[in-house]
Design a protein around this motif. Sequence first.
Motif, mmCIF file in Angstrom:
data_model
loop_
_atom_site.group_PDB
_atom_site.id
_atom_site.type_symbol
_atom_site.label_atom_id
_atom_site.label_comp_id
_atom_site.label_asym_id
_atom_site.label_seq_id
_atom_site.Cartn_x
_atom_site.Cartn_y
_atom_site.Cartn_z
ATOM 1 N N LEU A 1 0.805 -1.220 0.000
ATOM 2 C CA LEU A 1 0.000 0.000 0.000
ATOM 3 C C LEU A 1 0.837 1.269 0.000
ATOM 4 O O LEU A 1 0.390 2.315 -0.493
ATOM 5 C CB LEU A 1 -0.915 0.010 1.232
ATOM 6 C CG LEU A 1 -1.983 -1.086 1.305
ATOM 7 C CD1 LEU A 1 -2.750 -1.003 2.612
ATOM 8 C CD2 LEU A 1 -2.940 -0.997 0.124
ATOM 9 N N ASN A 2 2.066 1.215 0.545
ATOM 10 C CA ASN A 2 2.838 2.433 0.737
ATOM 11 C C ASN A 2 4.195 2.446 0.036
ATOM 12 O O ASN A 2 4.732 3.515 -0.229
ATOM 13 C CB ASN A 2 3.053 2.684 2.236
ATOM 14 C CG ASN A 2 1.739 2.890 2.964
ATOM 15 O OD1 ASN A 2 1.153 3.962 2.927
ATOM 16 N ND2 ASN A 2 1.257 1.844 3.642
ATOM 17 N N GLY A 3 4.764 1.297 -0.200
ATOM 18 C CA GLY A 3 6.031 1.260 -0.927
ATOM 19 C C GLY A 3 7.245 1.415 -0.030
ATOM 20 O O GLY A 3 8.055 0.509 0.093
ATOM 21 N N HIS A 4 7.414 2.567 0.620
ATOM 22 C CA HIS A 4 8.604 2.791 1.445
ATOM 23 C C HIS A 4 8.181 3.311 2.826
ATOM 24 O O HIS A 4 7.051 3.718 3.029
ATOM 25 C CB HIS A 4 9.545 3.797 0.773
ATOM 26 C CG HIS A 4 8.932 5.151 0.563
ATOM 27 N ND1 HIS A 4 8.033 5.410 -0.464
ATOM 28 C CD2 HIS A 4 9.061 6.318 1.244
ATOM 29 C CE1 HIS A 4 7.648 6.671 -0.400
ATOM 30 N NE2 HIS A 4 8.259 7.237 0.622
ATOM 31 N N PHE A 5 9.143 3.316 3.754
ATOM 32 C CA PHE A 5 8.866 3.666 5.140
ATOM 33 C C PHE A 5 8.994 5.166 5.378
ATOM 34 O O PHE A 5 10.023 5.763 5.075
ATOM 35 C CB PHE A 5 9.844 2.944 6.084
ATOM 36 C CG PHE A 5 9.671 1.455 6.114
ATOM 37 C CD1 PHE A 5 8.589 0.884 6.758
ATOM 38 C CD2 PHE A 5 10.589 0.633 5.493
ATOM 39 C CE1 PHE A 5 8.431 -0.490 6.788
ATOM 40 C CE2 PHE A 5 10.435 -0.751 5.512
ATOM 41 C CZ PHE A 5 9.351 -1.303 6.160
ATOM 42 N N THR A 6 7.967 5.752 5.938
ATOM 43 C CA THR A 6 8.048 7.077 6.551
ATOM 44 C C THR A 6 7.178 7.033 7.803
ATOM 45 O O THR A 6 6.214 6.257 7.869
ATOM 46 C CB THR A 6 7.537 8.203 5.621
ATOM 47 O OG1 THR A 6 6.121 8.061 5.442
ATOM 48 C CG2 THR A 6 8.242 8.172 4.270
ATOM 49 N N MET A 7 7.488 7.868 8.768
ATOM 50 C CA MET A 7 6.708 7.865 9.999
ATOM 51 C C MET A 7 5.259 8.264 9.732
ATOM 52 O O MET A 7 4.333 7.694 10.315
ATOM 53 C CB MET A 7 7.332 8.817 11.018
ATOM 54 C CG MET A 7 8.664 8.351 11.578
ATOM 55 S SD MET A 7 8.595 6.692 12.315
ATOM 56 C CE MET A 7 7.526 6.985 13.724
ATOM 57 N N ALA A 8 5.040 9.248 8.851
ATOM 58 C CA ALA A 8 3.677 9.692 8.566
ATOM 59 C C ALA A 8 2.847 8.564 7.964
ATOM 60 O O ALA A 8 1.691 8.345 8.357
ATOM 61 C CB ALA A 8 3.718 10.892 7.620
ATOM 62 N N GLN A 9 3.436 7.819 7.008
ATOM 63 C CA GLN A 9 2.720 6.702 6.402
ATOM 64 C C GLN A 9 2.465 5.593 7.412
ATOM 65 O O GLN A 9 1.392 4.980 7.429
ATOM 66 C CB GLN A 9 3.517 6.157 5.221
ATOM 67 C CG GLN A 9 3.517 7.059 3.998
ATOM 68 C CD GLN A 9 4.377 6.510 2.878
ATOM 69 O OE1 GLN A 9 5.362 5.816 3.137
ATOM 70 N NE2 GLN A 9 4.022 6.826 1.644
ATOM 71 N N LEU A 10 3.453 5.324 8.272
ATOM 72 C CA LEU A 10 3.317 4.281 9.278
ATOM 73 C C LEU A 10 2.195 4.610 10.254
ATOM 74 O O LEU A 10 1.360 3.764 10.575
ATOM 75 C CB LEU A 10 4.635 4.105 10.033
ATOM 76 C CG LEU A 10 4.733 2.847 10.900
ATOM 77 C CD1 LEU A 10 4.957 1.620 10.029
ATOM 78 C CD2 LEU A 10 5.854 2.975 11.919
#
Length: 309
Positions: A61-70
């Motif tokens: 759903l998101n591809g890569h890690f960021t705190m906002a996406q997490l």
Amino acid sequence: MLSRTASGLYWMARYLERAEQLARVLDVTNRLSLMPVRGSHDNELMLPLNFTGTNQLFETLNGHFTMAQLFHFFALDDRNPSSIFNCWQSAWNNAHAVRGSLSSEVWESINSTWIEMRKIRQRGLTSAGADTFFDWVKERSHLFRGAMFGTLLRGDAMCFIRIGTLLERSEGTARLLSVNQQLLEQDPDSVREYYCLDNLLRAVSAREAYNAIFKEQLFPDNVNEMLILRSESPRSLHSCIEEIANQLEMIGSSGEDRPRYLITVLLAQLRFSTWESLTRNGLQNWLNTFLDSCNELAESINQTYLEAK
């Protein structure tokens, strides 16, 4: 009590406890991500993903890690079955189905939280407001428990709520210990070890309890022993399993009683084992075995009490 009513109460409690646990894990992740590190933050960001087993779904759903996406994925994303939003929705649905077995105060604590949760989802969650949101989820869980203990009769309804809560809590504590153990093994740095242990204790509201019991600096064996074997710690595995055993005794059963047999065996292991004997084959192996036992117990509870006969 009808099996469908018992099932609604049991799963309502499990989803509420699951939402609170996830808020605690996300709070720990946020704290760890703020620590200065030599390399990537991936280990810290992976904590809630490993805790819930949603690594692949997050990447899809998101591809890569960021705190906002997490934070969005675990707080408000309805595409994630493990999100706090979905947990509260499932809890509300179950509570609505068994509303006649709940006091007005218990129902109102769940209903008002769900109404506010939907408003928060419409507004969205920023990284700056994450701490406030996590604290709010924990406070609403405390409000539910306070209303439950203060207003519900000590009967079957209370028993099934407590069993659902404690079984979810024991599994959550075991998974949190397992993930934390993996983090410590991946990075043996002493400073990072201290912060990992400190945040683990804060995740289960046991920092002050550790100081009261051990009166010394943080050591991994002490922390793990307190959260597994020490019955005075309310979120320890021993404490949870012991209370589940008490609740199953209050419900009782006719004929073969598989849940009480399983919980008695598990409680005996926690009550009479030493830390050295328990971890002789490694802490990780024991935690995996414990989680398997919890799954077997949950299945036996479902077959004995929750499925229509």
